[in-house]
Write an enzyme that holds these catalytic residues in place. Structure first.
Site, PDB file in Angstrom:
ATOM      1  N   ASP A   1      -8.615  10.627  -5.699  1.00 22.68           N
ATOM      2  CA  ASP A   1      -7.825  10.355  -4.500  1.00 22.68           C
ATOM      3  C   ASP A   1      -6.693  11.370  -4.336  1.00 22.68           C
ATOM      4  OD1 ASP A   1      -6.352   8.703  -2.443  1.00 22.68           O
ATOM      5  OD2 ASP A   1      -7.965   7.328  -2.933  1.00 22.68           O
TER       6      ASP A   1
ATOM      7  N   HIS B   1      -2.039   6.734  -1.003  1.00 24.56           N
ATOM      8  CA  HIS B   1      -3.332   6.053  -0.946  1.00 24.56           C
ATOM      9  C   HIS B   1      -3.905   5.783  -2.332  1.00 24.56           C
ATOM     10  CE1 HIS B   1      -7.771   6.350   0.147  1.00 24.56           C
ATOM     11  NE2 HIS B   1      -7.359   5.507   1.053  1.00 24.56           N
TER      12      HIS B   1
ATOM     13  N   SER C   1     -11.173   1.697   2.515  1.00 27.48           N
ATOM     14  CA  SER C   1     -10.427   2.268   1.395  1.00 27.48           C
ATOM     15  C   SER C   1      -9.991   1.226   0.395  1.00 27.48           C
ATOM     16  CB  SER C   1      -9.139   2.918   1.913  1.00 27.48           C
ATOM     17  OG  SER C   1      -9.334   4.276   2.128  1.00 27.48           O
TER      18      SER C   1
END
Ligand SMILES: *[C@@H]1O[C@H](CO)[C@@H](O)[C@H](O)[C@H]1NC(C)=O
Ligand SMILES: *[C@@H]1O[C@H](CO)[C@@H](O)[C@H](O)[C@H]1NC(C)=O
Length: 819
Positions: free
Chosen positions: A192, A230, A402
């Site tokens: 990520d 994220h 996600s």
């Protein structure tokens, strides 16, 4: 420009340690090349021959090396290899003959995170908490917290772990924790934009050895950009510790690694290395990203990344296989479909979509026949509550697919705690076996042969952690993988517009599957070529012999591409458990009656599944897609019907040098008709054949004296050889003459004498190969592009180059659809 032997030695020994990915990259002043070499070749020899620096093996890919050169606009490796190929017929040995494939690395935009997209217009989310909590559920929650010693302040908000409002709408993990299973000794890598290892919620479970920052070349994948949140949020869902910070992860005693690739431009080489990083210990790779979810892209990973994923499932976890979990994508409102994304439709990834806290399909979560399961994420007025970047920061708005993929990854980590011996395919089996269908009224559920229900919206249903871990406990490992490939099936028919569609089929017999050692199906893939001036008008169904239907492609209103499907592979998990025997039908529809028409050119069916006899199972060679390039292997009786949708020969504009496109190369080795024995592509065989060929042509004299035959025969052979030698000498002289003449006449070769023009010349070469404007110039390496003088002598040698190269060409589409 030669490098000193000492540097070569040093770098070589570093390469031996497999630390290549740790060498810093500096794309501002250097070019990087990946070369696939013959396994017997010392990369340092190739490096000094080319005047490059060997930066060591590419990640975990055997025989693939990264080479560094000062930055230029052209492809210096390709130029040298082309040059060598032109001269090759003159004889002699050259270490460049060991180059099977080369690719100049380009930085491309990072993949896109699957964050919550803005809702469609006219979408009003329901008010949060519009139910009242069940008192009994609240009591249960309290007792669970007491028993397990959970005092994390936002655990009460983590409805996805235990939902006291919408009962049953959570991952059903509490019973698993109570049984003592919390992810111990399991490791998940978050691929990520970083992971905040200094967050007090993640620090206790952070696994530094499996972590790396491929964007900034450092050991700690610490978030640095404002936007780098994220990965940390995803990591919190998996493995936030049981402590006094925020909440807990679904596998709160698992280890968590961070692999940072989404924060800057990156090369395919680095992305490939990332997906195999520390793959003996990183067991699960959680990937909440992919190509744009814009309903227009049709984008697959480049060949090096494809190789890395197969390498991961074959060699990761000591051969049990890395488990890749991918978010299905958030483009549903743009009609995007996860079969247009080459990561989610890979058979090596587990594709996970989303449902919301009411168990409904959220507006963003993509459908497709490659989707295996779904789990909870944002929607119906709430989102996932998790850890955030910062020492003690929490976040209550995490969502999109996600957030679903890491939750699944964490749940798979719980299964690995009880059964670390599960293979990558076992994990797919237990995921679908334990999945629970949801929203039965609107989910387009269809019964499948194995007694399950399948929905393109929800896959086999939502993950039930308790059921999944229970099944894992007693799961009998499946036998190794086997596969059956149909030949290329040529159609070449215009697709009628409207609803009726064009239907074609292929009959698979029991004998074919027995010969392929294939017992029952898991994945089915269909590779297709369709020419169409507005791709989004098309839809494709695959109907199995058991009459189970996969919508392998669906219409996309925003997809106005005129490129059609170019050797695109769709995937389905819908036929899991079928025998595969019988008639497989493709129905392709051109749904819009308009001026945009098209032709269904050809297709190729592949059935993947469990082997009959484990002892006869083989490992699939790393992808070169040479099978997909062999369009001439036909199943149609009339050879005149054989056509392909391939572009015109790349050098058609350059008449000076005769050359042919790999795919229509007349001497191309053709695999035995692919209703074949083991069904497998023969790349391994091809590679060794290539090695032999090289040896023979290079060292011809060494076997002259002994033939093991009578002396008269020897005399005859020598006589014949004399003639051949004379002929070759004559040919050589002629080629030399032709070449000199060509150099005089053809500006593209003048770079040898006028290096200042080199870039223009190289650009010209690339320009000649371009198909429309799709290609990124300079990156392609075509071993033949420069000259076909020696092809007739060595066609076998070329096959691996060709196939990888042709794959590489497809790979170019990727750059085009990515911004
Ligand atoms: C959840 O787990 C429990 C055990 O803790 C199990 O009895 C139950 O069947 C599972 N499923 C649901 C929907 O509760
Ligand atoms: C943890 O995993 C490793 C590798 O999978 C294994 O060798 C070891 O025995 C495991 N330890 C425990 C306590 O299960």
């Amino acid at each position: 420009m030669k490098i000193s032997p000492f540097v070569g030695l040093l770098v070589g020994s570093l390469a031996g340690l497999g630390t290549s990915s740790l060498l810093p990259r500096d794309h501002d002043t250097n070019d990087y090349y990946v070369l696939h070499l013959d396994s017997r070749t010392d990369p340092n020899h190739v490096a000094s021959r080319l005047g490059l620096r060997n930066e060591g093996q590419l990640g975990e890919l055997a025989d693939h090396f990264v080479f560094r050169a000062p930055i230029t606009n052209h492809d210096v490796v390709r130029r040298e290899v082309d040059e060598r190929r032109r001269k090759r017929s003159l004889g002699g040995a050259d270490v460049l003959d060991s180059v099977k494939f080369s690719q100049k690395q380009k930085l491309h935009a990072p993949m896109q995170k699957r964050v919550i997209p803005s809702p469609p217009s006219g979408f009003f989310p329901q008010r949060k908490r519009d139910d009242t909590a069940d008192p009994k559920a609240l009591d249960y929650q309290k007792s669970v917290m007491e028993t397990l010693g959970i005092s994390d302040p936002i655990f009460n908000e983590q409805w996805h772990l235990f939902n006291p409002l919408q009962l049953g709408h959570d991952v059903n993990v509490t019973g698993v924790w109570l049984s003592g299973v919390t992810g111990k000794n399991a490791t998940v890598a978050m691929v990520d934009d970083g992971l905040d290892m200094y967050s007090n919620d993640l620090k206790p479970n952070y696994y530094a050895f499996g972590s790396w920052d491929f964007n900034d070349n450092r050991a700690e994948p610490r978030p640095t950009l404002d936007d780098d949140k994220h990965g940390t949020r995803c990591a919190g869902e998996v493995s936030a510790a049981r402590n006094d910070v925020c909440g807990v992860g679904v596998a709160y005693d698992s280890k968590i690694a961070g692999i940072r690739i989404l924060s800057k431009q990156i090369s395919d080489a680095d992305e490939a290395a990332a997906l195999n990083y520390d793959y003996q210990h990183n067991q699960i790779y959680s990937c909440s990203w992919g190509p744009p979810d814009d309903g227009r892209s049709m984008d697959a990973p480049g060949i090096l990344i494809k190789k890395a994923m197969l390498n991961g499932v074959q060699k990761g976890r000591n051969g049990l296989g890395s488990i890749y979990v991918f978010a299905s994508g958030n483009g549903a409102q743009s009609d995007d479909n996860c079969n247009f994304d080459g990561y989610t439709n890979s058979i090596y990834s587990i594709t996970v979509g989303a449902i919301d806290r009411k168990g409904l399909h959220p507006y963003y979560s993509e459908k497709c026949s490659a989707q295996l399961v779904v789990t909870y994420s944002s929607g119906s007025g709430d989102a996932i509550h998790t850890t955030d970047v910062g020492e003690n920061q929490c976040y209550n708005g995490h969502g999109g697919t996600s957030a679903a993929a890491p939750l699944a990854a964490g749940i798979f980590a719980l299964a690995l705690e009880v059964r670390p011996d599960l293979s990558w395919r076992d994990m797919q089996y237990i995921a679908l076996e334990s999945a629970v269908p949801v929203d039965l009224d609107s989910g387009e559920w269809q019964p499948t042969t194995m007694g399950k229900k399948y929905s393109h919206t929800f896959g086999y249903g939502k993950i039930d952690t308790y059921a999944l871990v229970e099944i894992a406990k007693t799961w009998k490992n499946v036998k190794p993988q086997a596969w059956f490939y149909s030949p290329w099936l040529h159609v070449k028919k215009e697709i009628p517009q409207g609803d009726q569609g064009l239907s074609v089929n292929f009959e698979v017999t029991k004998e074919m599957l027995q010969e392929a050692n294939l017992e029952r199906l898991e994945h089915v893939t269909v590779t297709m070529n369709v020419e169409h001036t507005q791709r989004g008008d098309l839809s494709v169904d695959l109907i199995s012999p058991d009459n189970v239907i996969s919508h392998i492609s669906a219409t996309r209103r925003l997809d106005q591409s005129d490129q059609g499907y170019d050797d695109w592979t769709f995937m389905s998990v819908v036929h899991w458990g079928e025998s595969g025997v019988g008639k497989w039908t493709i129905v392709i529809r051109d749904t819009q009656v308009n001026d945009h028409k098209g032709t269904f050119v050809d297709w190729h069916l592949k059935l993947w599944g469990e082997s009959i006899d484990a002892s006869k199972a083989k490992l699939l060679p790393l992808p070169t897609e040479e099978d997909d390039a062999d369009h001439d292997v036909t199943a149609t009786a009339t050879p005149t019907a054989i056509t392909t949708s391939l572009p015109p020969p790349p050098d058609a504009t350059n008449t000076a040098i005769p050359t042919s496109l790999p795919d229509d190369h007349p001497e191309r080795p053709v695999k035995p008709s692919n209703t074949n024995s083991d069904g497998g592509p023969s790349a391994t065989g091809t590679e060794s054949a290539a090695a032999e060929t090289t040896t023979e042509s290079s060292w011809l004299p060494s076997f002259l004296p002994s033939f093991g035959v009578s002396s008269s025969t020897v005399a005859w052979i020598y006589g014949a050889l004399g003639l051949i030698v004379a002929f070759c000498a004559g040919l050589g002289a002629w080629l030399w003459w032709v070449r000199r003449k060509r150099i005089r006449n053809n500006p593209r070769d003048t770079y040898e004498f006028e290096p200042l023009n080199a870039d223009e010349s190289a650009a010209g070469v690339d320009g000649g190969r371009e198909k429309g404007t799709k290609r990124r110039g300079g990156e392609l390496y075509d071993a033949f592009a420069g000259g076909s003088d020696d092809e007739e002598f060595n066609d076998r040698d070329h096959s691996s180059l060709v196939s990888e190269d042709s794959d590489d060409e497809r790979d170019e589409d990727r750059g085009a659809t990515r911004k």
